[in-house]
Write a protein that holds these residues in place. Structure first.
Motif, PDB file in Angstrom:
ATOM      1  N   LEU A   8      -6.919   0.401  -7.799  1.00 37.31           N
ATOM      2  CA  LEU A   8      -6.204   1.109  -6.706  1.00 37.31           C
ATOM      3  C   LEU A   8      -5.140   2.184  -7.327  1.00 37.31           C
ATOM      4  O   LEU A   8      -5.028   3.577  -7.267  1.00 37.31           O
ATOM      5  CB  LEU A   8      -5.623   0.449  -5.647  1.00 37.31           C
ATOM      6  CG  LEU A   8      -6.719  -0.553  -4.842  1.00 37.31           C
ATOM      7  CD1 LEU A   8      -5.792  -1.057  -3.724  1.00 37.31           C
ATOM      8  CD2 LEU A   8      -7.736   0.611  -4.193  1.00 37.31           C
ATOM      9  N   GLN A   9      -4.363   1.704  -8.273  1.00 36.64           N
ATOM     10  CA  GLN A   9      -3.438   2.682  -9.081  1.00 36.64           C
ATOM     11  C   GLN A   9      -4.150   3.573  -9.727  1.00 36.64           C
ATOM     12  O   GLN A   9      -3.792   4.821  -9.887  1.00 36.64           O
ATOM     13  CB  GLN A   9      -2.358   1.633  -9.936  1.00 36.64           C
ATOM     14  CG  GLN A   9      -1.432   0.789  -9.001  1.00 36.64           C
ATOM     15  CD  GLN A   9      -0.641   1.723  -8.537  1.00 36.64           C
ATOM     16  OE1 GLN A   9      -0.693   2.277  -7.521  1.00 36.64           O
ATOM     17  NE2 GLN A   9       0.695   1.713  -9.363  1.00 36.64           N
ATOM     18  N   TYR A  10      -5.151   3.422 -10.450  1.00 36.74           N
ATOM     19  CA  TYR A  10      -6.032   4.097 -11.423  1.00 36.74           C
ATOM     20  C   TYR A  10      -6.655   5.242 -10.257  1.00 36.74           C
ATOM     21  O   TYR A  10      -6.288   6.437 -10.774  1.00 36.74           O
ATOM     22  CB  TYR A  10      -7.146   3.646 -12.117  1.00 36.74           C
ATOM     23  CG  TYR A  10      -7.887   4.352 -12.938  1.00 36.74           C
ATOM     24  CD1 TYR A  10      -7.368   4.765 -14.251  1.00 36.74           C
ATOM     25  CD2 TYR A  10      -8.846   4.986 -12.474  1.00 36.74           C
ATOM     26  CE1 TYR A  10      -8.196   5.654 -15.037  1.00 36.74           C
ATOM     27  CE2 TYR A  10      -9.830   5.820 -13.297  1.00 36.74           C
ATOM     28  CZ  TYR A  10      -9.399   6.213 -14.661  1.00 36.74           C
ATOM     29  OH  TYR A  10      -9.839   7.120 -15.393  1.00 36.74           O
ATOM     30  N   ILE A  11      -7.179   4.920  -9.193  1.00 38.37           N
ATOM     31  CA  ILE A  11      -7.498   5.768  -8.228  1.00 38.37           C
ATOM     32  C   ILE A  11      -6.712   6.856  -7.846  1.00 38.37           C
ATOM     33  O   ILE A  11      -6.795   8.090  -7.905  1.00 38.37           O
ATOM     34  CB  ILE A  11      -8.530   5.025  -7.097  1.00 38.37           C
ATOM     35  CG1 ILE A  11      -9.586   4.400  -7.567  1.00 38.37           C
ATOM     36  CG2 ILE A  11      -8.791   5.919  -5.990  1.00 38.37           C
ATOM     37  CD1 ILE A  11     -10.207   3.300  -6.673  1.00 38.37           C
ATOM     38  N   ARG A  12      -5.438   6.298  -7.389  1.00 46.55           N
ATOM     39  CA  ARG A  12      -4.303   7.143  -6.892  1.00 46.55           C
ATOM     40  C   ARG A  12      -3.922   8.182  -8.025  1.00 46.55           C
ATOM     41  O   ARG A  12      -3.703   9.413  -7.834  1.00 46.55           O
ATOM     42  CB  ARG A  12      -3.381   6.441  -6.308  1.00 46.55           C
ATOM     43  CG  ARG A  12      -2.008   7.117  -5.778  1.00 46.55           C
ATOM     44  CD  ARG A  12      -0.908   6.537  -4.986  1.00 46.55           C
ATOM     45  NE  ARG A  12      -1.386   6.184  -3.773  1.00 46.55           N
ATOM     46  CZ  ARG A  12      -1.514   7.105  -2.942  1.00 46.55           C
ATOM     47  NH1 ARG A  12      -1.392   8.333  -3.103  1.00 46.55           N
ATOM     48  NH2 ARG A  12      -1.872   6.955  -1.858  1.00 46.55           N
TER      49      ARG A  12
ATOM     50  N   ASP B  62      -1.575  -6.012   3.565  1.00 52.74           N
ATOM     51  CA  ASP B  62      -1.974  -7.045   4.284  1.00 52.74           C
ATOM     52  C   ASP B  62      -2.425  -8.383   3.326  1.00 52.74           C
ATOM     53  O   ASP B  62      -2.912  -9.434   4.099  1.00 52.74           O
ATOM     54  CB  ASP B  62      -3.300  -6.518   5.122  1.00 52.74           C
ATOM     55  CG  ASP B  62      -2.860  -5.611   6.267  1.00 52.74           C
ATOM     56  OD1 ASP B  62      -1.712  -5.368   6.515  1.00 52.74           O
ATOM     57  OD2 ASP B  62      -3.625  -4.944   6.705  1.00 52.74           O
ATOM     58  N   GLU B  63      -2.094  -8.189   2.116  1.00 52.07           N
ATOM     59  CA  GLU B  63      -2.779  -8.995   1.220  1.00 52.07           C
ATOM     60  C   GLU B  63      -4.326  -9.460   1.187  1.00 52.07           C
ATOM     61  O   GLU B  63      -4.410 -10.853   0.767  1.00 52.07           O
ATOM     62  CB  GLU B  63      -1.671 -10.221   1.136  1.00 52.07           C
ATOM     63  CG  GLU B  63      -0.368  -9.719   0.679  1.00 52.07           C
ATOM     64  CD  GLU B  63       0.801 -11.158   0.832  1.00 52.07           C
ATOM     65  OE1 GLU B  63       0.128 -12.159   0.984  1.00 52.07           O
ATOM     66  OE2 GLU B  63       1.844 -10.790   0.456  1.00 52.07           O
ATOM     67  N   ARG B  64      -5.090  -8.674   1.702  1.00 50.96           N
ATOM     68  CA  ARG B  64      -6.547  -8.818   1.680  1.00 50.96           C
ATOM     69  C   ARG B  64      -6.958  -8.772   0.338  1.00 50.96           C
ATOM     70  O   ARG B  64      -7.936  -9.178  -0.235  1.00 50.96           O
ATOM     71  CB  ARG B  64      -7.305  -8.150   2.808  1.00 50.96           C
ATOM     72  CG  ARG B  64      -6.855  -8.999   4.287  1.00 50.96           C
ATOM     73  CD  ARG B  64      -7.714  -8.372   5.249  1.00 50.96           C
ATOM     74  NE  ARG B  64      -9.006  -8.466   5.230  1.00 50.96           N
ATOM     75  CZ  ARG B  64      -9.929  -7.685   5.707  1.00 50.96           C
ATOM     76  NH1 ARG B  64      -9.679  -6.563   6.305  1.00 50.96           N
ATOM     77  NH2 ARG B  64     -11.378  -7.946   5.401  1.00 50.96           N
TER      78      ARG B  64
ATOM     79  N   VAL C 207     -14.285   2.252   1.782  1.00 46.02           N
ATOM     80  CA  VAL C 207     -12.866   2.578   2.580  1.00 46.02           C
ATOM     81  C   VAL C 207     -12.393   3.475   1.889  1.00 46.02           C
ATOM     82  O   VAL C 207     -12.567   3.987   0.723  1.00 46.02           O
ATOM     83  CB  VAL C 207     -11.894   1.187   2.636  1.00 46.02           C
ATOM     84  CG1 VAL C 207     -12.526   0.037   3.160  1.00 46.02           C
ATOM     85  CG2 VAL C 207     -11.698   0.925   1.088  1.00 46.02           C
ATOM     86  N   THR C 208     -11.595   4.217   2.572  1.00 48.45           N
ATOM     87  CA  THR C 208     -10.592   5.346   2.130  1.00 48.45           C
ATOM     88  C   THR C 208      -9.512   4.605   1.018  1.00 48.45           C
ATOM     89  O   THR C 208      -9.145   3.729   1.369  1.00 48.45           O
ATOM     90  CB  THR C 208      -9.892   6.225   3.056  1.00 48.45           C
ATOM     91  OG1 THR C 208      -8.949   5.394   3.837  1.00 48.45           O
ATOM     92  CG2 THR C 208     -10.903   6.924   4.097  1.00 48.45           C
ATOM     93  N   LEU C 209      -9.030   5.625   0.277  1.00 47.75           N
ATOM     94  CA  LEU C 209      -7.613   5.030  -0.524  1.00 47.75           C
ATOM     95  C   LEU C 209      -6.529   4.561   0.542  1.00 47.75           C
ATOM     96  O   LEU C 209      -6.155   3.405   0.245  1.00 47.75           O
ATOM     97  CB  LEU C 209      -7.160   5.983  -1.418  1.00 47.75           C
ATOM     98  CG  LEU C 209      -5.800   5.686  -2.052  1.00 47.75           C
ATOM     99  CD1 LEU C 209      -6.311   4.492  -2.853  1.00 47.75           C
ATOM    100  CD2 LEU C 209      -5.437   6.860  -2.935  1.00 47.75           C
ATOM    101  N   SER C 210      -6.179   5.124   1.605  1.00 46.79           N
ATOM    102  CA  SER C 210      -5.238   4.615   2.472  1.00 46.79           C
ATOM    103  C   SER C 210      -5.531   3.361   3.169  1.00 46.79           C
ATOM    104  O   SER C 210      -4.989   2.490   3.200  1.00 46.79           O
ATOM    105  CB  SER C 210      -4.800   5.747   3.398  1.00 46.79           C
ATOM    106  OG  SER C 210      -5.904   5.917   4.282  1.00 46.79           O
ATOM    107  N   GLU C 211      -6.922   3.262   3.396  1.00 42.96           N
ATOM    108  CA  GLU C 211      -7.459   1.883   3.844  1.00 42.96           C
ATOM    109  C   GLU C 211      -7.460   0.787   2.920  1.00 42.96           C
ATOM    110  O   GLU C 211      -6.874  -0.379   3.464  1.00 42.96           O
ATOM    111  CB  GLU C 211      -8.833   2.106   4.508  1.00 42.96           C
ATOM    112  CG  GLU C 211      -8.980   2.945   5.845  1.00 42.96           C
ATOM    113  CD  GLU C 211     -10.550   3.252   5.955  1.00 42.96           C
ATOM    114  OE1 GLU C 211     -10.721   3.552   7.287  1.00 42.96           O
ATOM    115  OE2 GLU C 211     -11.391   3.301   5.059  1.00 42.96           O
ATOM    116  N   ALA C 212      -7.603   1.052   1.709  1.00 42.14           N
ATOM    117  CA  ALA C 212      -7.539   0.179   0.638  1.00 42.14           C
ATOM    118  C   ALA C 212      -6.048  -0.238   0.600  1.00 42.14           C
ATOM    119  O   ALA C 212      -5.909  -1.523   0.314  1.00 42.14           O
ATOM    120  CB  ALA C 212      -8.284   0.483  -0.529  1.00 42.14           C
ATOM    121  N   GLU C 213      -4.863   0.723   0.509  1.00 41.14           N
ATOM    122  CA  GLU C 213      -3.855   0.420   0.260  1.00 41.14           C
ATOM    123  C   GLU C 213      -3.167  -0.470   1.532  1.00 41.14           C
ATOM    124  O   GLU C 213      -2.448  -1.533   1.197  1.00 41.14           O
ATOM    125  CB  GLU C 213      -2.977   1.617   0.075  1.00 41.14           C
ATOM    126  CG  GLU C 213      -3.236   2.520  -1.283  1.00 41.14           C
ATOM    127  CD  GLU C 213      -2.616   3.680  -1.230  1.00 41.14           C
ATOM    128  OE1 GLU C 213      -2.546   4.351  -0.425  1.00 41.14           O
ATOM    129  OE2 GLU C 213      -2.307   4.100  -2.560  1.00 41.14           O
TER     130      GLU C 213
END
Length: 181
Positions: A172-176, A160-162, A149-155
C-alpha cells in the motif's frame, strides 16, 4: 569474516514440514561465548501488487490459522523447488484471483523476520490484467475471496486491522508513493 559473525558449531534438525523446517544451531559468538539460535528455514515467497486498468487494487481475504482470523492481503504464495520468482508471481496471481498479467515487474525483495527466519519475499507489480475463465485452480486447502478496492478503501481496511501484515502494508505504501491507484 564480519565482526559480528556467529560461527555455527552444530545444527540439530527439529522439524521438517511441507512449508518450513526448524533447526537449532549452536553458535560461537564474536566474544567467544556460545549461544543457541532457533531458526526457521523457508523456501521463499512472492507477493503481487496487482492494479486493474480502473486503478483498483486486487486483494484476497483468507483465514490465517497462525492468527486465528482472516486477513486481507495482496496475492502471495510460496516458491516451489527450483521455481523462478516471476513465474511463481504469475501463477499465484492466477490461482488466487483469476487474473493474468500483461506485464510483471520485480520491484523489491525483503526478509520478513530475519531474527529467526530466512524467508525472502519477492515483490512484483502486475499490470495489464486480463480476467481468465477456467484458469489455474487454487490449492485444494486454500480458500480465498477476491476483492477489488480503491487505495482509500484499502487504507481503511488497514485502519480497521483487516489488512495487518507487513507485505500488504508495504504494498500500500508503494502504491501510494508511486501514484499507482
Amino acid at each position: 569474516m564480519h565482526k559480528f559473525e556467529e560461527k555455527t558449531t552444530k545444527t540439530e534438525s527439529i522439524f521438517q514440514g511441507k512449508v518450513i523446517s526448524l533447526q537449532v544451531d549452536d553458535v560461537l559468538l564474536p566474544d567467544g561465548n556460545e549461544a543457541k539460535r532457533e531458526l526457521i528455514k523457508h523456501p521463499g515467497a512472492v507477493c503481487v501488487i496487482a492494479i486493474t486498468d480502473e486503478k483498483k487494487i486486487i486483494l484476497v481475504e483468507q483465514y490465517r490459522k497462525a492468527l486465528e482470523r482472516p486477513l486481507v492481503e495482496v496475492p502471495a504464495g510460496k516458491l516451489e523447488a527450483g521455481e523462478e520468482p516471476s513465474y511463481c508471481a504469475e501463477r499465484e496471481l492466477e490461482e488466487e484471483t483469476g487474473y493474468r498479467p500483461g506485464s510483471i515487474t520485480h520491484i523489491q525483495s525483503f526478509y520478513t523476520s530475519p531474527g529467526f527466519a530466512d524467508e525472502l519475499v519477492h515483490v512484483f507489480l502486475a499490470e495489464g490484467l486480463k480476467k481468465v475463465e477456467g484458469g489455474l485452480v487454487a490449492d485444494e486447502d486454500e480458500f480465498v475471496e477476491l476483492m477489488e478496492v480503491t487505495l482509500s478503501e484499502a487504507e481503511q481496511l488497514a485502519k480497521d486491522e483487516r489488512i495487518f501484515d507487513a507485505k500488504t502494508l508495504w504494498a500500500l505504501q508503494y502504491i501510494r508513493s508511486n501514484g499507482l491507484a
